[in-house]
Scaffold this motif. Sequence first.
Motif, PDB file in Angstrom:
ATOM      1  N   UNK A 685     -18.846  26.575 -28.244  1.00 30.97           N
ATOM      2  CA  UNK A 685     -19.100  25.171 -28.569  1.00 30.97           C
ATOM      3  C   UNK A 685     -17.837  24.375 -28.282  1.00 30.97           C
ATOM      4  N   UNK A 686     -18.009  23.200 -27.675  1.00 32.06           N
ATOM      5  CA  UNK A 686     -16.865  22.358 -27.333  1.00 32.06           C
ATOM      6  C   UNK A 686     -16.947  21.065 -28.140  1.00 32.06           C
ATOM      7  N   UNK A 687     -15.821  20.712 -28.797  1.00 34.49           N
ATOM      8  CA  UNK A 687     -15.761  19.503 -29.618  1.00 34.49           C
ATOM      9  C   UNK A 687     -14.705  18.571 -29.049  1.00 34.49           C
ATOM     10  N   UNK A 688     -14.995  17.266 -29.036  1.00 31.77           N
ATOM     11  CA  UNK A 688     -13.988  16.293 -28.622  1.00 31.77           C
ATOM     12  C   UNK A 688     -12.877  16.239 -29.655  1.00 31.77           C
ATOM     13  N   UNK A 691     -13.701  14.905 -33.048  1.00 25.41           N
ATOM     14  CA  UNK A 691     -14.708  15.629 -33.823  1.00 25.41           C
ATOM     15  C   UNK A 691     -14.052  16.801 -34.545  1.00 25.41           C
ATOM     16  N   UNK A 692     -14.547  17.104 -35.722  1.00 21.07           N
ATOM     17  CA  UNK A 692     -14.017  18.267 -36.438  1.00 21.07           C
ATOM     18  C   UNK A 692     -14.908  19.465 -36.139  1.00 21.07           C
ATOM     19  N   UNK A 693     -14.286  20.553 -35.713  1.00 16.54           N
ATOM     20  CA  UNK A 693     -15.041  21.766 -35.395  1.00 16.54           C
ATOM     21  C   UNK A 693     -15.618  22.346 -36.681  1.00 16.54           C
ATOM     22  N   UNK A 694     -16.884  22.655 -36.633  1.00 16.56           N
ATOM     23  CA  UNK A 694     -17.569  23.197 -37.808  1.00 16.56           C
ATOM     24  C   UNK A 694     -17.080  24.618 -38.091  1.00 16.56           C
ATOM     25  N   UNK A 695     -16.744  24.881 -39.349  1.00 21.21           N
ATOM     26  CA  UNK A 695     -16.273  26.216 -39.720  1.00 21.21           C
ATOM     27  C   UNK A 695     -17.474  27.127 -39.949  1.00 21.21           C
ATOM     28  N   UNK A 700     -14.141  31.448 -34.054  1.00 20.71           N
ATOM     29  CA  UNK A 700     -12.750  31.012 -34.068  1.00 20.71           C
ATOM     30  C   UNK A 700     -12.618  29.821 -33.126  1.00 20.71           C
ATOM     31  N   UNK A 701     -11.677  28.928 -33.433  1.00 24.57           N
ATOM     32  CA  UNK A 701     -11.480  27.755 -32.579  1.00 24.57           C
ATOM     33  C   UNK A 701     -10.083  27.769 -31.976  1.00 24.57           C
ATOM     34  N   UNK A 707      -9.312  19.276 -26.458  1.00 23.00           N
ATOM     35  CA  UNK A 707     -10.587  19.527 -27.134  1.00 23.00           C
ATOM     36  C   UNK A 707     -10.505  20.796 -27.968  1.00 23.00           C
ATOM     37  N   UNK A 708     -11.376  20.867 -28.959  1.00 22.86           N
ATOM     38  CA  UNK A 708     -11.490  22.075 -29.760  1.00 22.86           C
ATOM     39  C   UNK A 708     -12.623  22.930 -29.170  1.00 22.86           C
ATOM     40  N   UNK A 709     -12.323  24.176 -28.869  1.00 24.74           N
ATOM     41  CA  UNK A 709     -13.326  25.086 -28.310  1.00 24.74           C
ATOM     42  C   UNK A 709     -13.610  26.163 -29.346  1.00 24.74           C
ATOM     43  N   UNK A 710     -14.873  26.217 -29.780  1.00 26.40           N
ATOM     44  CA  UNK A 710     -15.287  27.249 -30.739  1.00 26.40           C
ATOM     45  C   UNK A 710     -15.914  28.419 -30.003  1.00 26.40           C
ATOM     46  N   UNK A 711     -15.470  29.636 -30.310  1.00 23.91           N
ATOM     47  CA  UNK A 711     -15.968  30.846 -29.645  1.00 23.91           C
ATOM     48  C   UNK A 711     -16.509  31.804 -30.708  1.00 23.91           C
ATOM     49  N   UNK A 712     -17.684  32.319 -30.466  1.00 24.95           N
ATOM     50  CA  UNK A 712     -18.275  33.273 -31.420  1.00 24.95           C
ATOM     51  C   UNK A 712     -17.637  34.645 -31.175  1.00 24.95           C
TER      52      UNK A 712
END
Length: 729
Positions: A685-688, A691-695, A700-701, A707-712
């Motif tokens: 998931x990519x967040x601007x 935007x706050x990355x959802x925990x 992990x982000x 940008x914030x990149x969330x990886x499962x």
Amino acid sequence: MENVVPPQITTELTQILSNLVLGDNEIRSNAEKAVNERLEQTPELYLLALTQFATAADTEVMRSFSLVLLRRLLFRSPVNQRLSLYDQLSAHALSTLERLLLHSLSHEPSVVVRRKAVDTVCDLANNAMSRGRPWHALQAQSFSMAESNDALARESAFRVFAGCPNLIMDLQTETVLAVLEKGLQDPQSVEVRHAALRASVSFLSATEHNQLAQVMSLMYPMLNTLPYLSHSQLPSFLSTLTPLASSHPQLFAPHLHNLLKFLPGLIIPSSDPGPTPTVARPNPAGGSSFVFPPPSADEKGKSPATGDLSADDEEAEEVRKAALEFMLSLSEARPSMVRRVDGWTTAIVRGCLASMGEIPEEETTIWLEADPAEDPTDDTYPHVYEQSLDRLACALGGKAVLPPAFSDIPGMLASHDWRMRHAGLMAIAAIAEGTAKVMQNELGRIVDLVTPMFADPHPRVRYAACQCIGQLCTDLEEVIQEQYHQQLLNVLIHTLEAPEPRVHAHAAAALINFCEGVERDILLPYLDPIVERLLKLLNPGASGEGKQPKRYVQEQAITTLAMVADASEATFAKHYSAIMPLLLNVLQNANTPEYRKLRVKAMECAGLIAIAVGRDVFRPDSAQFIELLMRIQNSPPDPSDTMLGHYLIATWAKVCQAMGPEFEPYLPVVMPPLLIAASAKADVSVYDEDESAEEKDGWETISMDGRQVGIKTSAIEEKCQAFETLVIY
């Protein structure tokens, strides 16, 4: 300002933006679609309209929102287009947009909106600079604003310099230093001084290493902002300096002795409140000694006017954490530099030790009743000071940290206050990793200090003793088990019978750490009493007590049994008949969500026991165990159960190891889900930036390109595990 777009465009955009901030999902979604359509058809017109709206909207909320939206849209590439919207603007449109933003920067009356304008302006300036297009008008206006009589204008100017240091990097050094120094000494506004400090940090961070000597004089006025602050203002200033301490610790070297006169008073809680703070002297205990350069004899009586320092406990705590983080960051960045400063390490150690004893007395009953995974007292526990001791020990090593620590710890362990005894034990655990090499030489003394604490009347002290021994077993693995196994196992086995679930569960957890570094022959004489007590924790009804154990105690008992079986190998077979039926019973009946963890721990334990005792002992129960695993595997998947997949794969592998060639008929059962796990792709998931990355569990982000990149990562871990399991099969 004059209108730069037709009135009907402004009216239409006003309605779209109003819909964007509404709570109704459908209305907001349609508004987002409308924005994208307008930007695709006439990007210049609507970007200019948005910029104009940011300067002219009636409410602070809408002006602020417009600036944030503009910042997000300008450098976004529309679908099927390689160029960002900024890169598609004509020279005239870009000039108009910049003029509107400069107007907002200098005329916006709201502090909050003005800061949003600064953020947008800096983003635009940095991106323009990266494209070889310096914004000279912004540079000129910012220097003009820095000289303004309006404090908000001066603050905004220094915020711009902080966010876009390129504006000042190529100017004459003397000019830049003069402007920054004037801001750091602003007589009217703390906000201006803080913005100037941020700008100074950005400037020094961006300065080439070989030119730092020319700008080091800036450190004096930067650090001299600190003594004149109230307690409520100190944390933000210290936090601004901390990144510079990490990246350029050498800049602080000439000032360490003066810092040492000021900082310890902030991090060491004092029972004596000291001199009464006044408006003239907000920090009388230490602030007056910290002046750059130190005042002459006839100047020492002077103090600047400042805000009141009537700090409550929460305020003092924030100051303490900020000062501690600053000192730790310097210590981690340049250990050799701070080791040479007499008293530096002692100040940090004493600050941490004293703060670790600040546990709310009234929470003991809540703590005793709480499940460790959902402990409400965890929020008020002084974790940060334990972690700080750990960081200091890892940075500076045992020779620097052990002497000041053990000048206080024995006295703490003898204190009448249980919280200080608790803190002393947790401190030994915290410094063990970083000081292990030196601590080995004092291990006998430390064991003699810790083991009597298992008889302490307070349950939290006995819990801390378990934590301490468990950590020592990990950080001094094999050494402590080999030399002191009798002392350690005697107290741990006895504590398995402690009346409090939190305590006996933690003793069982410490046994795991002990078993990870123990030779089989050392463990065997203690095997019977360990297993006997763990079984009693798992199934107290069998001993006639009839009391239902807490679930977390059962989970811990099963986990420890698994580790003991793994460490004792075939010798564990004598206890097999008492344990395996209990585990199979758990797998048979623990089907509801609250028993998820107990079920997977039972799976893991049964698999490890099967390996330990060998296929001949395991064979009579293998069919039932495999049938239960198949039933669990084939049950409807529960998306919220993140543990089951991992534990199933691992347990099947253990059963295969235990059974050898006899496992072959079950390969068609285990291979399909294993191959699915091995071919899985991780969700991203990519967040601007705004935007706050959802925990989320298992994610992990990382920061990448603003940008914030969330990886499962849990999916990647399962993929790794699947390949390892293929090797086992």
